[in-house]
Design an enzyme around this catalytic site. Structure first.
Site, PDB file in Angstrom:
ATOM      1  N   THR A  37       3.419  10.669  28.862  1.00  0.00           N
ATOM      2  CA  THR A  37       2.633  11.905  29.080  1.00  0.00           C
ATOM      3  C   THR A  37       1.144  11.621  28.885  1.00  0.00           C
ATOM      4  O   THR A  37       0.303  12.241  29.536  1.00  0.00           O
ATOM      5  CB  THR A  37       3.075  13.046  28.134  1.00  0.00           C
ATOM      6  OG1 THR A  37       3.018  12.575  26.794  1.00  0.00           O
ATOM      7  CG2 THR A  37       4.471  13.528  28.450  1.00  0.00           C
ATOM      8  N   ILE A 113      10.927   5.605  34.625  1.00  0.00           N
ATOM      9  CA  ILE A 113      11.026   4.939  35.919  1.00  0.00           C
ATOM     10  C   ILE A 113       9.643   4.537  36.412  1.00  0.00           C
ATOM     11  O   ILE A 113       9.464   4.172  37.561  1.00  0.00           O
ATOM     12  CB  ILE A 113      11.699   5.884  36.942  1.00  0.00           C
ATOM     13  CG1 ILE A 113      10.999   7.261  36.925  1.00  0.00           C
ATOM     14  CG2 ILE A 113      13.179   6.043  36.630  1.00  0.00           C
ATOM     15  CD1 ILE A 113      11.435   8.191  38.029  1.00  0.00           C
ATOM     16  N   HIS A 129      17.344   3.833  33.485  1.00  0.00           N
ATOM     17  CA  HIS A 129      17.511   4.808  34.573  1.00  0.00           C
ATOM     18  C   HIS A 129      16.968   4.300  35.901  1.00  0.00           C
ATOM     19  O   HIS A 129      16.566   5.077  36.765  1.00  0.00           O
ATOM     20  CB  HIS A 129      16.868   6.144  34.177  1.00  0.00           C
ATOM     21  CG  HIS A 129      17.600   6.847  33.074  1.00  0.00           C
ATOM     22  ND1 HIS A 129      17.125   7.945  32.409  1.00  0.00           N
ATOM     23  CD2 HIS A 129      18.820   6.581  32.510  1.00  0.00           C
ATOM     24  CE1 HIS A 129      18.009   8.330  31.492  1.00  0.00           C
ATOM     25  NE2 HIS A 129      19.036   7.512  31.529  1.00  0.00           N
TER      26      HIS A 129
HETATM   27  P1  CNA Z   1      12.387  14.694  27.675  1.00  0.00           P
HETATM   28  O1  CNA Z   1      13.720  15.304  27.458  1.00  0.00           O
HETATM   29  O2  CNA Z   1      11.427  15.412  28.543  1.00  0.00           O
HETATM   30  O3  CNA Z   1      11.744  14.492  26.235  1.00  0.00           O
HETATM   31  C1  CNA Z   1      10.449  14.020  26.059  1.00  0.00           C
HETATM   32  C2  CNA Z   1      10.100  14.143  24.576  1.00  0.00           C
HETATM   33  O4  CNA Z   1       8.851  13.470  24.387  1.00  0.00           O
HETATM   34  C3  CNA Z   1       9.930  15.582  24.108  1.00  0.00           C
HETATM   35  O5  CNA Z   1      10.805  15.819  23.019  1.00  0.00           O
HETATM   36  C4  CNA Z   1       8.441  15.671  23.669  1.00  0.00           C
HETATM   37  O6  CNA Z   1       8.286  16.379  22.439  1.00  0.00           O
HETATM   38  C5  CNA Z   1       8.063  14.236  23.474  1.00  0.00           C
HETATM   39  N1  CNA Z   1       6.659  13.945  23.813  1.00  0.00           N
HETATM   40  C6  CNA Z   1       6.001  14.254  24.963  1.00  0.00           C
HETATM   41  N2  CNA Z   1       4.756  13.720  24.961  1.00  0.00           N
HETATM   42  C7  CNA Z   1       4.632  13.078  23.777  1.00  0.00           C
HETATM   43  C8  CNA Z   1       3.570  12.320  23.187  1.00  0.00           C
HETATM   44  N3  CNA Z   1       2.437  12.096  23.826  1.00  0.00           N
HETATM   45  N4  CNA Z   1       3.768  11.807  21.948  1.00  0.00           N
HETATM   46  C9  CNA Z   1       4.949  12.035  21.278  1.00  0.00           C
HETATM   47  N5  CNA Z   1       5.977  12.722  21.797  1.00  0.00           N
HETATM   48  C10 CNA Z   1       5.832  13.232  23.038  1.00  0.00           C
HETATM   49  O7  CNA Z   1      12.499  13.224  28.269  1.00  0.00           O
HETATM   50  P2  CNA Z   1      13.607  12.096  27.983  1.00  0.00           P
HETATM   51  O8  CNA Z   1      12.972  10.826  28.329  1.00  0.00           O
HETATM   52  O9  CNA Z   1      14.228  12.264  26.661  1.00  0.00           O
HETATM   53  O10 CNA Z   1      14.701  12.493  29.080  1.00  0.00           O
HETATM   54  C11 CNA Z   1      15.214  11.537  29.862  1.00  0.00           C
HETATM   55  C12 CNA Z   1      14.840  11.663  31.347  1.00  0.00           C
HETATM   56  C13 CNA Z   1      13.402  11.981  31.629  1.00  0.00           C
HETATM   57  C14 CNA Z   1      15.036  10.340  31.983  1.00  0.00           C
HETATM   58  O11 CNA Z   1      16.049  10.458  32.932  1.00  0.00           O
HETATM   59  C15 CNA Z   1      13.721   9.955  32.686  1.00  0.00           C
HETATM   60  O12 CNA Z   1      13.963   9.272  33.883  1.00  0.00           O
HETATM   61  C16 CNA Z   1      13.067  11.250  32.918  1.00  0.00           C
HETATM   62  N6  CNA Z   1      11.608  11.242  33.166  1.00  0.00           N
HETATM   63  C17 CNA Z   1      10.891  10.072  33.240  1.00  0.00           C
HETATM   64  C18 CNA Z   1       9.518  10.095  33.465  1.00  0.00           C
HETATM   65  C19 CNA Z   1       8.739   8.781  33.548  1.00  0.00           C
HETATM   66  O13 CNA Z   1       9.254   7.786  34.049  1.00  0.00           O
HETATM   67  N7  CNA Z   1       7.517   8.759  33.024  1.00  0.00           N
HETATM   68  C20 CNA Z   1       8.860  11.314  33.607  1.00  0.00           C
HETATM   69  C21 CNA Z   1       9.637  12.505  33.559  1.00  0.00           C
HETATM   70  C22 CNA Z   1      11.003  12.444  33.334  1.00  0.00           C
END
Ligand code: CNA
Length: 258
Positions: A37, A113, A129
């Protein structure tokens, strides 16, 4: 008149994290969307995430994709482009520094990803993933390199295989698809051998990735860095409800001074 109490910070735990990092030799990270993020890619489940922004979970459902690929590609047009343009952040570079600068045996099991860990300089990455580097044809199954496909997606097209005309799908794991078994098995082995497991930026809501911490031995310390609380907070040796970038960069900076 009332005064607002300041939010309790867990950053006072940084010295303990620095000591864990200094003493550990095999460090495994389990990362999720929260890791990226700070690179400008929205996560799924936090208050500023894709789901809260109105994106439906079914956009990553394999049955929905096969029925109506346009639904995914309408969403992907901006999402994939955001990912493609993102650069690693302080958190990714801190993870890489542990391997390159401090010579720790570091590996990253990631649900992401976006390939930002690899871009930051870590080679031992298990992409649980899947990857956006390749696509495959849903009809003839032939793998296709992704680069030429990006411009078609950005132009609002549904990419098709040049030979058979089948629909092309990125090799990321959709809901309803199995994880790459060899990658998951390697991640399990890495967690079993770890003396420090750091879970960062994942709500631990998606299985089987969320089951990986259960493979750790009793000798392995568990650290959780996640803004929101997770189901494993109560088992962890240290919990930071803070930004991953500030915690990891802060810890690595202090490690440099020890
Ligand atoms: P999620 O369920 O969205 O959880 C993300 C967690 O990260 C949340 O609990 C937030 O509180 C926490 N969070 C967000 N930003 C920060 C930060 N800067 N510092 C600390 N904590 C933070 O996502 P998960 O990864 O648990 O879920 C799995 C999915 C999301 C997978 O299948 C991924 O492929 C999928 N995904 C991936 C991406 C990417 O590749 N960047 C983006 C969006 C979703």
């Amino acid at each position: 008149m009332s005064m607002k109490l300041p939010m309790a910070s867990s950053l006072h735990n940084l010295p303990s994290l620095v000591s864990f990092l200094g003493n550990a030799q095999r460090i495994v990270f389990l990362t999720g969307a929260g890791m990226s993020t700070e690179s400008g890619i929205a996560d799924f489940r936090s208050t500023t995430g894709l789901y809260a922004g109105g994106v439906d979970k079914s956009v990553f459902d394999i049955e929905v994709f096969d029925r109506d690929p346009a639904y995914f590609y309408r969403f992907a047009r901006t999402f994939l482009d955001t990912i493609r343009q993102a650069r690693p952040n302080a958190g990714h570079f801190a993870v890489a520094a542990l391997a390159t600068e401090f010579r720790k045996d570091v590996c990253v099991c990631t649900q992401n990803i976006d390939a930002l860990h690899q871009e930051a300089g870590i080679s031992a990455v298990f992409p649980l993933h899947g990857t956006l580097q390749t696509f495959h044809c849903r009809k003839c199954r032939e793998p296709v390199e992704s680069r030429p496909i990006w411009s078609a997606v950005a132009a609002g097209e549904i990419p098709q295989h040049g030979g058979c005309g089948g629909i092309l799908k990125p090799d990321i794991v959709f809901f309803g698809e199995p994880l790459p078994q060899d990658v998951y098995a390697a991640a399990e082995t890495a967690v079993r051998q770890a003396d420090l497991l750091i879970v960062a930026g994942t709500s631990l809501a998606v299985y089987p990735a969320a089951a990986l911490p259960a493979c750790r031995t009793d000798a392995c310390r568990l650290v959780i860095i996640n803004r929101d609380s997770t189901p494993l907070d109560f088992q962890a040796n240290l919990v930071f409800h803070e930004s991953i970038g500030s915690v990891l960069q802060g810890a690595v900076d202090r490690l440099r001074k020890t």
